[in-house]
Design a protein around this motif. Structure first.
Motif, mmCIF file in Angstrom:
data_model
loop_
_atom_site.group_PDB
_atom_site.id
_atom_site.type_symbol
_atom_site.label_atom_id
_atom_site.label_comp_id
_atom_site.label_asym_id
_atom_site.label_seq_id
_atom_site.Cartn_x
_atom_site.Cartn_y
_atom_site.Cartn_z
ATOM 1 N N SER A 151 19.390 48.523 24.787
ATOM 2 C CA SER A 151 19.902 47.454 23.929
ATOM 3 C C SER A 151 21.432 47.577 23.828
ATOM 4 N N PRO A 152 22.110 46.436 23.709
ATOM 5 C CA PRO A 152 23.580 46.449 23.612
ATOM 6 C C PRO A 152 24.077 47.333 22.469
ATOM 7 N N ALA A 153 23.291 47.411 21.371
ATOM 8 C CA ALA A 153 23.733 48.207 20.213
ATOM 9 C C ALA A 153 23.931 49.674 20.593
ATOM 10 N N ILE A 154 23.048 50.203 21.428
ATOM 11 C CA ILE A 154 23.158 51.617 21.811
ATOM 12 C C ILE A 154 24.389 51.841 22.699
ATOM 13 N N PHE A 155 24.575 50.948 23.677
ATOM 14 C CA PHE A 155 25.738 51.086 24.561
ATOM 15 C C PHE A 155 27.037 50.960 23.768
ATOM 16 N N GLU A 156 27.037 50.002 22.833
ATOM 17 C CA GLU A 156 28.247 49.777 22.044
ATOM 18 C C GLU A 156 28.540 50.979 21.137
ATOM 19 N N TRP A 157 27.466 51.591 20.659
ATOM 20 C CA TRP A 157 27.604 52.791 19.807
ATOM 21 C C TRP A 157 28.380 53.872 20.574
ATOM 22 N N PHE A 158 27.982 54.091 21.815
ATOM 23 C CA PHE A 158 28.685 55.106 22.609
ATOM 24 C C PHE A 158 30.111 54.670 22.908
ATOM 25 N N SER A 159 30.283 53.378 23.160
ATOM 26 C CA SER A 159 31.627 52.883 23.483
ATOM 27 C C SER A 159 32.568 53.071 22.300
ATOM 28 N N ILE A 160 32.110 52.730 21.113
ATOM 29 C CA ILE A 160 32.962 52.836 19.925
ATOM 30 C C ILE A 160 33.245 54.310 19.605
ATOM 31 N N SER A 161 32.343 55.183 20.066
ATOM 32 C CA SER A 161 32.528 56.617 19.831
ATOM 33 C C SER A 161 33.524 57.228 20.815
ATOM 34 N N GLY A 162 33.884 56.443 21.834
ATOM 35 C CA GLY A 162 34.821 56.953 22.831
ATOM 36 C C GLY A 162 34.142 57.700 23.955
ATOM 37 N N ALA A 163 32.830 57.567 24.043
ATOM 38 C CA ALA A 163 32.085 58.282 25.094
ATOM 39 C C ALA A 163 31.924 57.373 26.311
ATOM 40 N N ASP A 164 32.758 57.630 27.344
ATOM 41 C CA ASP A 164 32.618 56.842 28.569
ATOM 42 C C ASP A 164 31.317 57.196 29.276
ATOM 43 N N ASP A 165 31.021 58.504 29.266
ATOM 44 C CA ASP A 165 29.773 58.954 29.890
ATOM 45 C C ASP A 165 28.689 59.005 28.831
ATOM 46 N N ILE A 166 27.561 58.413 29.157
ATOM 47 C CA ILE A 166 26.466 58.420 28.188
ATOM 48 C C ILE A 166 25.647 59.696 28.380
ATOM 49 N N PRO A 167 25.505 60.458 27.305
ATOM 50 C CA PRO A 167 24.765 61.719 27.415
ATOM 51 C C PRO A 167 23.258 61.471 27.466
ATOM 52 N N PRO A 168 22.490 62.478 27.891
ATOM 53 C CA PRO A 168 21.034 62.334 27.870
ATOM 54 C C PRO A 168 20.541 62.150 26.437
ATOM 55 N N ILE A 169 19.504 61.382 26.280
ATOM 56 C CA ILE A 169 18.966 61.107 24.946
ATOM 57 C C ILE A 169 17.513 61.552 24.876
ATOM 58 N N PHE A 170 17.220 62.291 23.835
ATOM 59 C CA PHE A 170 15.839 62.709 23.613
ATOM 60 C C PHE A 170 15.085 61.567 22.942
ATOM 61 N N GLY A 171 13.916 61.279 23.450
ATOM 62 C CA GLY A 171 13.068 60.270 22.813
ATOM 63 C C GLY A 171 11.696 60.873 22.573
ATOM 64 N N GLY A 172 11.312 60.932 21.325
ATOM 65 C CA GLY A 172 10.023 61.564 21.057
ATOM 66 C C GLY A 172 9.516 61.236 19.671
#
Lengths: 65, 161
Positions: free
Chosen positions: B72-93
């Motif tokens: 979802s755009p919200a997740i990508f934007e969250w990383f962008s606003i955080s200054g994270a160009d590289d998206i880290p691995p995400i745990f889903g559980g």
């Protein structure tokens, strides 16, 4: 762990691709799609490749002893 | 913290943030976007060693499709606003167990999250001596290093009065 948000590829799926011979993020993208879209997960893909060869090299050294 | 019941869908990730306060303000401002993807709580922990490193967990109401949430755009934007160009691995559980057996040793809470896509090795819980071996592989490949931090904020999503 989900490594590629665009495709939903997991570290498990990527590790399998690497175990089957992928050595670059481009080869991973070709095999399972991870990293082919926005590309913001490529650093993680490279870390998985490095970790695979690091672990395998340690295993080989242990066997050689 | 509070708000995560057993079998709640959890996303968790630790990453570096340029400006933690700005990121948190952005999250509050985009609460509706988070609610639209089913988020009900966001919890932030701050690293005690690296002030700009945070661990964020997000509880979701439904596991309709974790992949839809992740892309979802919200997740990508969250990383962008955080200054994270590289998206880290995400745990889903999901939360599968809440343990209190280590209280005597000063551990307040242990929550066990089980990945939705992979069978997590949890042998170390019953055999704590094995934890040393488990921890030695942290930081390799997709797995982050151990995060030691403090609870910073809890945001309840979608409960405006």
């Amino acid at each position: 762990m989900f490594v590629c948000l665009c495709t939903g590829a997991t570290s498990h799926a990527v590790s399998e691709v690497v175990a089957n011979g992928a050595k670059t993020s481009k080869q991973i993208a070709e095999a399972c799609g991870a990293g082919a879209d926005c590309g913001r997960c490529r650093r993680t893909l490279r870390a998985i490749i490095e970790s695979h060869f690091q672990v395998n090299s340690c295993a080989s050294e242990s066997l050689a002893r | 913290m509070s708000g995560y019941d057993l079998h709640s869908l959890i996303l968790a990730c630790d990453f570096g943030v340029d400006d933690v306060d700005q990121m948190w303000k952005w999250l509050k401002k985009h609460e509706d976007g988070l609610a639209s993807i089913g988020a009900h709580h966001v919890v932030r922990y701050t690293s005690i060693w690296e002030p700009r490193r945070v661990l964020a967990t997000m509880g979701n109401r439904h596991a309709r499709s974790i992949r839809d949430v992740l892309r979802s755009p919200a997740i990508f934007e969250w990383f962008s606003i955080s200054g994270a160009d590289d998206i880290p691995p995400i745990f889903g559980g999901e939360v599968v167990e809440k343990l209190e057996r280590f209280k005597g040793g000063g551990v307040r809470k242990i929550w066990v999250y089980q990945a939705l896509d992979e069978v997590a090795a949890r042998q170390w819980i019953d055999h704590p001596d094995a934890a040393a071996e488990w921890m030695s592989t942290a930081g390799l490949g997709a797995y982050p290093t151990q995060f030691v931090g403090r609870y910073a904020h809890l945001m309840t999503v979608g409960e405006k009065v």
